[in-house]
Design a protein around this motif. Structure first.
Motif, short mmCIF file in Angstrom:
data_model
loop_
_atom_site.label_atom_id
_atom_site.label_comp_id
_atom_site.label_asym_id
_atom_site.label_seq_id
_atom_site.Cartn_x
_atom_site.Cartn_y
_atom_site.Cartn_z
N ASP A 371 -6.09 3.10 20.86
CA ASP A 371 -5.26 2.65 21.97
C ASP A 371 -5.62 1.19 22.30
OD1 ASP A 371 -3.76 2.28 24.19
OD2 ASP A 371 -4.75 3.80 25.42
N PRO A 372 -4.71 0.21 22.10
CA PRO A 372 -5.03 -1.21 22.34
C PRO A 372 -5.36 -1.50 23.80
CG PRO A 372 -2.67 -0.90 21.96
CD PRO A 372 -3.33 0.38 21.61
N THR A 373 -4.73 -0.81 24.67
CA THR A 373 -5.01 -1.04 26.10
C THR A 373 -6.43 -0.63 26.43
OG1 THR A 373 -2.68 -0.63 26.61
CG2 THR A 373 -4.24 -0.51 28.43
N ALA A 374 -6.82 0.54 25.90
CA ALA A 374 -8.18 1.02 26.15
C ALA A 374 -9.21 0.09 25.51
CB ALA A 374 -8.34 2.44 25.60
N LYS A 375 -8.87 -0.42 24.28
CA LYS A 375 -9.79 -1.33 23.60
C LYS A 375 -9.95 -2.62 24.39
CE LYS A 375 -10.66 -3.50 19.09
NZ LYS A 375 -10.15 -3.70 17.72
N ALA A 376 -8.85 -3.11 24.95
CA ALA A 376 -8.90 -4.34 25.75
C ALA A 376 -9.78 -4.13 26.98
CB ALA A 376 -7.49 -4.75 26.16
N ARG A 377 -9.63 -2.93 27.61
CA ARG A 377 -10.47 -2.65 28.78
C ARG A 377 -11.94 -2.61 28.38
NH1 ARG A 377 -6.35 1.09 30.16
NH2 ARG A 377 -7.63 2.81 29.32
N ALA A 378 -12.24 -2.04 27.20
CA ALA A 378 -13.63 -1.97 26.73
C ALA A 378 -14.19 -3.37 26.48
CB ALA A 378 -13.71 -1.13 25.47
N ASN A 379 -13.35 -4.26 25.89
CA ASN A 379 -13.76 -5.65 25.66
C ASN A 379 -14.08 -6.34 26.96
OD1 ASN A 379 -13.94 -6.39 22.92
ND2 ASN A 379 -11.71 -6.20 22.69
N ASP A 380 -13.23 -6.10 27.96
CA ASP A 380 -13.45 -6.72 29.27
C ASP A 380 -14.78 -6.26 29.87
OD1 ASP A 380 -11.08 -8.05 29.11
OD2 ASP A 380 -9.93 -6.62 30.34
N TRP A 421 -26.44 -0.96 30.34
CA TRP A 421 -25.00 -0.64 30.46
C TRP A 421 -24.22 -1.34 29.36
CZ3 TRP A 421 -24.51 -1.83 36.44
CH2 TRP A 421 -25.29 -0.89 37.14
N LEU A 422 -24.64 -2.58 29.07
CA LEU A 422 -23.96 -3.35 28.04
C LEU A 422 -24.07 -2.68 26.68
CD1 LEU A 422 -22.48 -5.91 27.09
CD2 LEU A 422 -24.72 -7.06 26.94
N ALA A 423 -25.24 -2.10 26.41
CA ALA A 423 -25.45 -1.42 25.13
C ALA A 423 -24.48 -0.24 24.99
CB ALA A 423 -26.90 -0.95 25.00
N GLU A 424 -24.31 0.52 26.09
CA GLU A 424 -23.38 1.66 26.06
C GLU A 424 -21.95 1.18 25.88
OE1 GLU A 424 -23.86 4.94 26.07
OE2 GLU A 424 -26.03 4.57 25.98
N ALA A 425 -21.59 0.08 26.57
CA ALA A 425 -20.24 -0.46 26.47
C ALA A 425 -19.95 -0.95 25.06
CB ALA A 425 -20.04 -1.57 27.49
N GLU A 426 -20.93 -1.60 24.44
CA GLU A 426 -20.75 -2.11 23.08
C GLU A 426 -20.61 -0.95 22.09
OE1 GLU A 426 -24.19 -4.54 22.78
OE2 GLU A 426 -23.13 -6.38 23.38
N LYS A 427 -21.36 0.13 22.37
CA LYS A 427 -21.26 1.31 21.51
C LYS A 427 -19.85 1.91 21.60
CE LYS A 427 -23.27 5.87 20.72
NZ LYS A 427 -24.26 6.88 21.20
N GLY A 428 -19.32 2.00 22.83
CA GLY A 428 -17.97 2.52 23.02
C GLY A 428 -16.94 1.63 22.36
N LEU A 429 -17.14 0.32 22.45
CA LEU A 429 -16.19 -0.61 21.84
C LEU A 429 -16.19 -0.49 20.33
CD1 LEU A 429 -14.21 -2.96 22.18
CD2 LEU A 429 -16.18 -4.54 22.18
N SER A 430 -17.37 -0.20 19.78
CA SER A 430 -17.48 -0.10 18.32
C SER A 430 -16.73 1.11 17.76
CB SER A 430 -18.96 -0.03 17.91
OG SER A 430 -19.52 1.21 18.36
N GLU A 431 -16.43 2.10 18.64
CA GLU A 431 -15.73 3.30 18.18
C GLU A 431 -14.24 3.06 17.97
OE1 GLU A 431 -16.52 6.28 21.06
OE2 GLU A 431 -18.60 6.61 20.41
N PHE A 432 -13.70 2.03 18.58
CA PHE A 432 -12.28 1.72 18.40
C PHE A 432 -12.03 1.22 17.00
CE2 PHE A 432 -12.52 1.62 23.01
CZ PHE A 432 -11.35 2.28 23.36
N THR A 433 -10.90 1.68 16.43
CA THR A 433 -10.54 1.22 15.08
C THR A 433 -9.84 -0.11 15.18
OG1 THR A 433 -8.45 2.42 15.24
CG2 THR A 433 -10.29 3.58 14.24
N ASN A 434 -9.98 -0.92 14.10
CA ASN A 434 -9.35 -2.25 14.09
C ASN A 434 -7.86 -2.14 13.79
OD1 ASN A 434 -11.80 -3.52 14.62
ND2 ASN A 434 -12.38 -3.47 12.44
#
Length: 434
Positions: A371-380, A421-434
């Motif tokens: 989901d691009p919207t969810a990925k954008a939120r994770a990036n933010d 918190w940043l480590a958890e956020a980066e882990k979640g972001l890494s799960e998104f497919t390109n």
């Protein structure tokens, strides 16, 4: 004709009162009949065409008839059956009759007998009054008994006025009416008052009964109409082959039948017979069809047993696209398998639904990761936390330079927390497919 012959020929019933009247008469040669009195003879008439004995007997009978009336009056007075005033009037009449009598007998004794009656009246007046009082008392007792009987009838009629036991009460009120007719009559007012109460109670019950049955008839008519509609539909479904839907409809119609209420017994019986016949026709055909398909259902059960194993083999899911494609093919085969016994199919359906649920969950997870919207939120979130960590570290360095060790420590603790918190956020972001 001598007296001896006359005496032997005539036996007078009034002889005990005035003597043998034949001693007081004779028949002349020309046929004239004479009565013998203390003052002499007196002609009393003749009887042409008759013998002297027959002529004398005729006038003796006239004397006897009047003598009998005198004797009867005396007897009635003695018995107390004669009203004194009526007896006095009778004496007056008898005096005139004796005076004018053309008969043969002891007229003097007859007159004396009549004149003795007034004394007899006085002597027996008390007997008459006693008898009259007794009769009045008896009438009073009878009236009291009659009043008690009718009061009882009225009380029972009033008790039944509000009864709803229509048949038995109607019969009982009819019986009470028959008993009323047989009961002694009272004085006019008392009878009228009691009858009014009795009649009012009967009319009140009868009016309620007629109202009840009119209402009942109307309700029964409505019930009949409702059941006729139910029966008509039941009969229209009798030859249906839509077994499941029609069976449910028959159940619904049965519920409607029960809720429609009771109609006239005869109407209900006829309509129920039609309903039952239609229902039995349908279920007999349904059961016959079920027996025919029983063998087919056994075969279908075996097919489902084989196919469910293939479906369950899709788990765990390694390749979602391939699993989804195979599931669609197997699902098509599953739906094409014919009827299976319901009690056994439920377990297979549950296993089928478990695989279907797993595939849907995998699809949802894939969508979540792409989901691009969810990925954008994770990036933010990652950007914001990175900036926060850098900011806290910079402020900590300034605090150290200023010699504020305590503040520098607090800022570094805040930076450390946000780094986690940043480590958890980066882990979640890494799960998104390109």
């Amino acid at each position: 004709m001598d007296n001896a012959t006359t005496e032997s020929a005539i036996i007078s019933p009034a002889a005990a009162l005035v003597g043998d009247p034949a001693k007081y008469g004779r028949v002349g040669a020309d046929g004239t009949v004479f009565v013998i009195t203390g003052e002499g003879e007196k002609a009393v008439g003749s009887y042409p065409g008759k013998t002297p004995d027959e002529a004398l007997a005729y006038f003796v009978r006239k004397f006897e008839a009047l003598a009998s009336e005198v004797a009867l009056l005396a007897a009635r007075i003695k018995s107390g059956a004669m009203v004194p005033s009526d007896a006095g009037a009778a004496v007056t009449k008898l005096r005139q009759q004796v005076e004018n009598l053309n008969g043969v007998g002891n007229l003097a004794a007859l007159k004396l007998s009549v004149e003795q009656i007034p004394m007899l009246i006085e002597e027996h007046k008390s007997i008459f009054e006693a008898r009259k009082a007794a009769e009045a008392a008896a009438k009073a007792v009878k009236r009291a008994e009659g009043a008690a009987i009718k009061e009882k009838l009225v009380a029972e009629a009033e008790m039944h006025a509000l009864s709803e036991n229509w048949k038995l009460t109607s019969e009982r009120l009819k019986t009470l009416l028959d008993e009323w007719k047989k009961a002694p009559r009272l004085d006019k007012k008392a009878d009228a008052d009691l009858w009014k109460r009795f009649s009012t109670s009967r009319n009140k019950f009868d009016k309620r009964r007629r109202t009840h049955f009119a209402t009942l008839l109307q309700a029964q008519s409505a019930v009949k109409s409702a059941k006729e509609i139910i029966v008509s539909e039941a009969e229209s479904l009798a030859n249906s082959h839509d077994w499941v839907a029609t069976a449910r409809r028959y159940k619904a119609l049965m519920d409607q039948w029960k809720l429609s209420g009771r109609g006239k017994k005869n109407d209900d019986a006829k309509l129920w017979l039609r309903f039952k016949t239609a229902q039995d026709t349908f279920f007999a055909a349904k059961n016959s069809d079920l027996e025919k398909r029983q063998g087919t259902m056994v075969e279908n059960l075996a097919k489902r047993e084989t196919l469910i194993l293939e479906i369950e083999a899709l788990l765990p899911i390694n390749n979602l696209e391939e699993a989804r494609r195979k599931f669609r093919d197997l699902q098509s085969k599953w739906s094409k398998i014919g009827m299976t016994e319901r009690s056994k199919r439920a377990a297979f359906d549950k296993r089928f639904e478990a695989v279907e649920k797993a595939i849907k969950e995998a699809e949802a997870e894939k969508w979540r990761k792409s989901d691009p919207t969810a990925k954008a939120r994770a990036n933010d979130v990652v950007s914001q936390l990175s900036a926060a960590v850098a900011n806290y570290e910079a402020q900590a360095a300034k605090a150290d330079a200023a010699g504020n060790v305590k503040k520098a420590g607090e800022l570094r603790e805040a930076a450390t927390a946000r780094r986690a918190w940043l480590a958890e956020a980066e882990k979640g972001l890494s799960e998104f497919t390109n």
